[in-house]
Design a protein around this motif. Structure first.
Motif, PDB file in Angstrom:
ATOM      1  N   UNK A   1      -4.516 -10.652 -19.823  1.00 41.59           N
ATOM      2  CA  UNK A   1      -4.717 -11.279 -18.513  1.00 41.59           C
ATOM      3  C   UNK A   1      -6.130 -11.013 -18.023  1.00 41.59           C
ATOM      4  N   UNK A   2      -6.773 -12.056 -17.486  1.00 41.61           N
ATOM      5  CA  UNK A   2      -8.095 -11.871 -16.907  1.00 41.61           C
ATOM      6  C   UNK A   2      -7.982 -10.947 -15.688  1.00 41.61           C
ATOM      7  N   UNK A   3      -8.912 -10.016 -15.557  1.00 43.88           N
ATOM      8  CA  UNK A   3      -8.846  -9.042 -14.469  1.00 43.88           C
ATOM      9  C   UNK A   3      -9.635  -9.482 -13.235  1.00 43.88           C
ATOM     10  N   UNK A   4     -10.659 -10.302 -13.443  1.00 47.16           N
ATOM     11  CA  UNK A   4     -11.459 -10.793 -12.307  1.00 47.16           C
ATOM     12  C   UNK A   4     -11.809 -12.249 -12.553  1.00 47.16           C
ATOM     13  N   UNK A   5     -11.430 -13.103 -11.623  1.00 48.44           N
ATOM     14  CA  UNK A   5     -11.675 -14.533 -11.804  1.00 48.44           C
ATOM     15  C   UNK A   5     -12.384 -15.129 -10.588  1.00 48.44           C
ATOM     16  N   UNK A   6     -13.070 -16.229 -10.839  1.00 43.73           N
ATOM     17  CA  UNK A   6     -13.596 -17.069  -9.766  1.00 43.73           C
ATOM     18  C   UNK A   6     -12.869 -18.399  -9.888  1.00 43.73           C
ATOM     19  N   UNK A   7     -12.151 -18.767  -8.866  1.00 45.17           N
ATOM     20  CA  UNK A   7     -11.365 -20.002  -8.864  1.00 45.17           C
ATOM     21  C   UNK A   7     -12.062 -21.058  -8.023  1.00 45.17           C
ATOM     22  N   UNK A   8     -12.438 -22.165  -8.649  1.00 50.81           N
ATOM     23  CA  UNK A   8     -13.041 -23.288  -7.927  1.00 50.81           C
ATOM     24  C   UNK A   8     -11.928 -24.206  -7.437  1.00 50.81           C
ATOM     25  N   UNK A   9     -11.882 -24.372  -6.120  1.00 55.70           N
ATOM     26  CA  UNK A   9     -10.858 -25.191  -5.488  1.00 55.70           C
ATOM     27  C   UNK A   9     -11.544 -26.313  -4.721  1.00 55.70           C
ATOM     28  N   UNK A  10     -11.259 -27.534  -5.087  1.00 56.69           N
ATOM     29  CA  UNK A  10     -11.918 -28.665  -4.429  1.00 56.69           C
ATOM     30  C   UNK A  10     -11.357 -28.872  -3.032  1.00 56.69           C
TER      31      UNK A  10
ATOM     32  N   UNK B   1     -23.296 -13.108   2.092  1.00 59.95           N
ATOM     33  CA  UNK B   1     -23.000 -12.629   0.750  1.00 59.95           C
ATOM     34  C   UNK B   1     -23.875 -11.453   0.354  1.00 59.95           C
ATOM     35  N   UNK B   2     -23.236 -10.452  -0.215  1.00 61.14           N
ATOM     36  CA  UNK B   2     -23.896  -9.303  -0.819  1.00 61.14           C
ATOM     37  C   UNK B   2     -23.082  -8.945  -2.050  1.00 61.14           C
ATOM     38  N   UNK B   3     -23.732  -8.822  -3.179  1.00 59.43           N
ATOM     39  CA  UNK B   3     -23.015  -8.494  -4.410  1.00 59.43           C
ATOM     40  C   UNK B   3     -22.244  -7.189  -4.265  1.00 59.43           C
ATOM     41  N   UNK B   4     -22.882  -6.169  -3.724  1.00 58.14           N
ATOM     42  CA  UNK B   4     -22.223  -4.870  -3.592  1.00 58.14           C
ATOM     43  C   UNK B   4     -20.993  -4.956  -2.698  1.00 58.14           C
ATOM     44  N   UNK B   5     -21.122  -5.642  -1.551  1.00 60.88           N
ATOM     45  CA  UNK B   5     -19.990  -5.785  -0.641  1.00 60.88           C
ATOM     46  C   UNK B   5     -18.878  -6.617  -1.278  1.00 60.88           C
ATOM     47  N   UNK B   6     -19.275  -7.671  -2.005  1.00 62.77           N
ATOM     48  CA  UNK B   6     -18.281  -8.513  -2.661  1.00 62.77           C
ATOM     49  C   UNK B   6     -17.469  -7.704  -3.670  1.00 62.77           C
ATOM     50  N   UNK B   7     -18.135  -6.878  -4.456  1.00 59.41           N
ATOM     51  CA  UNK B   7     -17.432  -6.056  -5.440  1.00 59.41           C
ATOM     52  C   UNK B   7     -16.515  -5.040  -4.759  1.00 59.41           C
ATOM     53  N   UNK B   8     -16.946  -4.498  -3.636  1.00 59.75           N
ATOM     54  CA  UNK B   8     -16.093  -3.576  -2.880  1.00 59.75           C
ATOM     55  C   UNK B   8     -14.823  -4.271  -2.417  1.00 59.75           C
TER      56      UNK B   8
ATOM     57  N   UNK C   1     -20.006 -21.657  -8.194  1.00 62.62           N
ATOM     58  CA  UNK C   1     -18.919 -21.011  -8.934  1.00 62.62           C
ATOM     59  C   UNK C   1     -19.480 -20.245 -10.135  1.00 62.62           C
ATOM     60  N   UNK C   2     -20.373 -20.894 -10.867  1.00 62.05           N
ATOM     61  CA  UNK C   2     -20.986 -20.239 -12.027  1.00 62.05           C
ATOM     62  C   UNK C   2     -21.874 -19.073 -11.596  1.00 62.05           C
ATOM     63  N   UNK C   3     -22.664 -19.283 -10.554  1.00 66.44           N
ATOM     64  CA  UNK C   3     -23.560 -18.220 -10.085  1.00 66.44           C
ATOM     65  C   UNK C   3     -22.771 -16.987  -9.664  1.00 66.44           C
ATOM     66  N   UNK C   4     -21.753 -17.175  -8.827  1.00 66.53           N
ATOM     67  CA  UNK C   4     -20.959 -16.029  -8.364  1.00 66.53           C
ATOM     68  C   UNK C   4     -20.202 -15.386  -9.528  1.00 66.53           C
ATOM     69  N   UNK C   5     -19.741 -16.194 -10.455  1.00 66.51           N
ATOM     70  CA  UNK C   5     -19.048 -15.640 -11.608  1.00 66.51           C
ATOM     71  C   UNK C   5     -19.936 -14.725 -12.429  1.00 66.51           C
ATOM     72  N   UNK C   6     -21.182 -15.148 -12.613  1.00 67.58           N
ATOM     73  CA  UNK C   6     -22.116 -14.334 -13.388  1.00 67.58           C
ATOM     74  C   UNK C   6     -22.564 -13.109 -12.600  1.00 67.58           C
ATOM     75  N   UNK C   7     -22.812 -13.276 -11.303  1.00 66.33           N
ATOM     76  CA  UNK C   7     -23.223 -12.138 -10.466  1.00 66.33           C
ATOM     77  C   UNK C   7     -22.162 -11.048 -10.444  1.00 66.33           C
ATOM     78  N   UNK C   8     -20.901 -11.451 -10.383  1.00 68.15           N
ATOM     79  CA  UNK C   8     -19.813 -10.494 -10.212  1.00 68.15           C
ATOM     80  C   UNK C   8     -19.132 -10.131 -11.529  1.00 68.15           C
ATOM     81  N   UNK C   9     -19.729 -10.557 -12.645  1.00 69.46           N
ATOM     82  CA  UNK C   9     -19.195 -10.239 -13.980  1.00 69.46           C
ATOM     83  C   UNK C   9     -17.729 -10.620 -14.115  1.00 69.46           C
ATOM     84  N   UNK C  10     -17.403 -11.842 -13.694  1.00 70.52           N
ATOM     85  CA  UNK C  10     -16.028 -12.327 -13.805  1.00 70.52           C
ATOM     86  C   UNK C  10     -15.642 -12.502 -15.268  1.00 70.52           C
ATOM     87  N   UNK C  11     -14.366 -12.360 -15.551  1.00 70.84           N
ATOM     88  CA  UNK C  11     -13.867 -12.569 -16.913  1.00 70.84           C
ATOM     89  C   UNK C  11     -13.796 -14.046 -17.247  1.00 70.84           C
ATOM     90  N   UNK C  12     -13.560 -14.870 -16.222  1.00 68.03           N
ATOM     91  CA  UNK C  12     -13.438 -16.308 -16.461  1.00 68.03           C
ATOM     92  C   UNK C  12     -13.647 -17.088 -15.166  1.00 68.03           C
TER      93      UNK C  12
END
Length: 240
Positions: free
Chosen positions: A1-10, A111-118, A143-154
């Motif tokens: 199971x993916x542990x961290x995801x970014x879900x794009x919702x239209x 947005x702050x990467x550190x706060x988002x991860x917290x 979606x791609x930018x935040x996924x890469x910034x936050x090291x999402x699995x998918x």
């Protein structure tokens, strides 16, 4: 199971099928939020990127309207959607935080990467609104930018169709669905499933994407499972 995801919702998804793709469909939103809460309760860290197409699409503005201004109106539409989603999460007992790339008083967090991860590590649902904060970029791109910034699995792209097809299935009855396809194949065949800028970022880093049908039974839980057979049953896995 993916542990961290970014879900794009239209934004259109929030309108449901009976609202002519405008406004909110409470039945649809409650189901989407309930599905997200279910996977979050399993320990999956979930961040959403929400569009604004149920109110405004930047490219649909009048010809006389400056494109940058049109895109800014679209950014505000995504914030409206994020606020409504956050209240629906609260209604279902889950805390959600809205983050935007621009300052909107006390309405959202910048947005702050550190706060988002917290937030993610605490089990909070994150909702990213306002796009990139700049015109000419789609919500696929953020979606791609935040996924890469936050090291999402998918990255999970919830669509009105159940995956990637070789032709538009709404226009071609013989369209064939891919269960697994590469970013380069999508680009070479101009399939237009994911924004070109977003795909370029995904290809560069090699992150996995899942394109799946939002209305498929158990679609989200199968998409987040990471199991190929389950993913293939409801959508398409996209890799390098």
């Amino acid at each position: 199971m993916y542990k961290r995801i970014i879900l794009k919702l239209s934004g259109e998804a929030l309108a449901g099928e009976s609202n002519n793709s405008f406004g909110f469909c409470d039945f649809t939103i409650e189901k989407i939020v309930g599905d997200i809460v279910s996977i979050a309760n399993l320990g999956v860290e979930v961040a959403l990127v929400v569009g604004g197409g149920n109110y405004w699409r930047g490219r649909s503005g009048a010809e006389w309207l400056d494109r940058a201004k049109s895109d800014q109106i679209g950014m505000v539409a995504t914030v409206m959607n994020a606020l409504y989603l956050a209240e629906n999460f609260r209604k279902q007992g889950k805390h959600a935080v809205i983050m935007t790339p621009i300052i909107i008083g006390t309405v959202t967090e910048q947005f702050s990467k550190d706060r988002a991860l917290e937030h993610l590590k605490q089990g909070t649902i994150l909702i990213f609104a306002g796009g990139t904060g700049h015109p000419f970029f789609s919500t696929d791109t953020i979606t791609a930018i935040r996924g890469l910034e936050l090291s999402a699995d998918a990255l999970l792209f919830a669509k009105n169709v159940d995956g990637v097809y070789d032709k538009d299935p709404n226009k071609n009855s013989g369209a064939q669905k891919y269960t697994h396809v590469t970013y380069s194949h999508i680009l070479a065949n101009d399939l237009r499933v994911i924004d070109l800028a977003a795909m370029g970022l995904c290809m560069e880093v090699g992150i996995t994407s899942v394109v799946f049908g939002l209305n498929e039974p158990g679609g989200l839980s199968k998409a987040v499972s990471g199991d190929d057979e389950k993913i293939y049953s409801i959508g398409t896995k996209v890799t390098n």
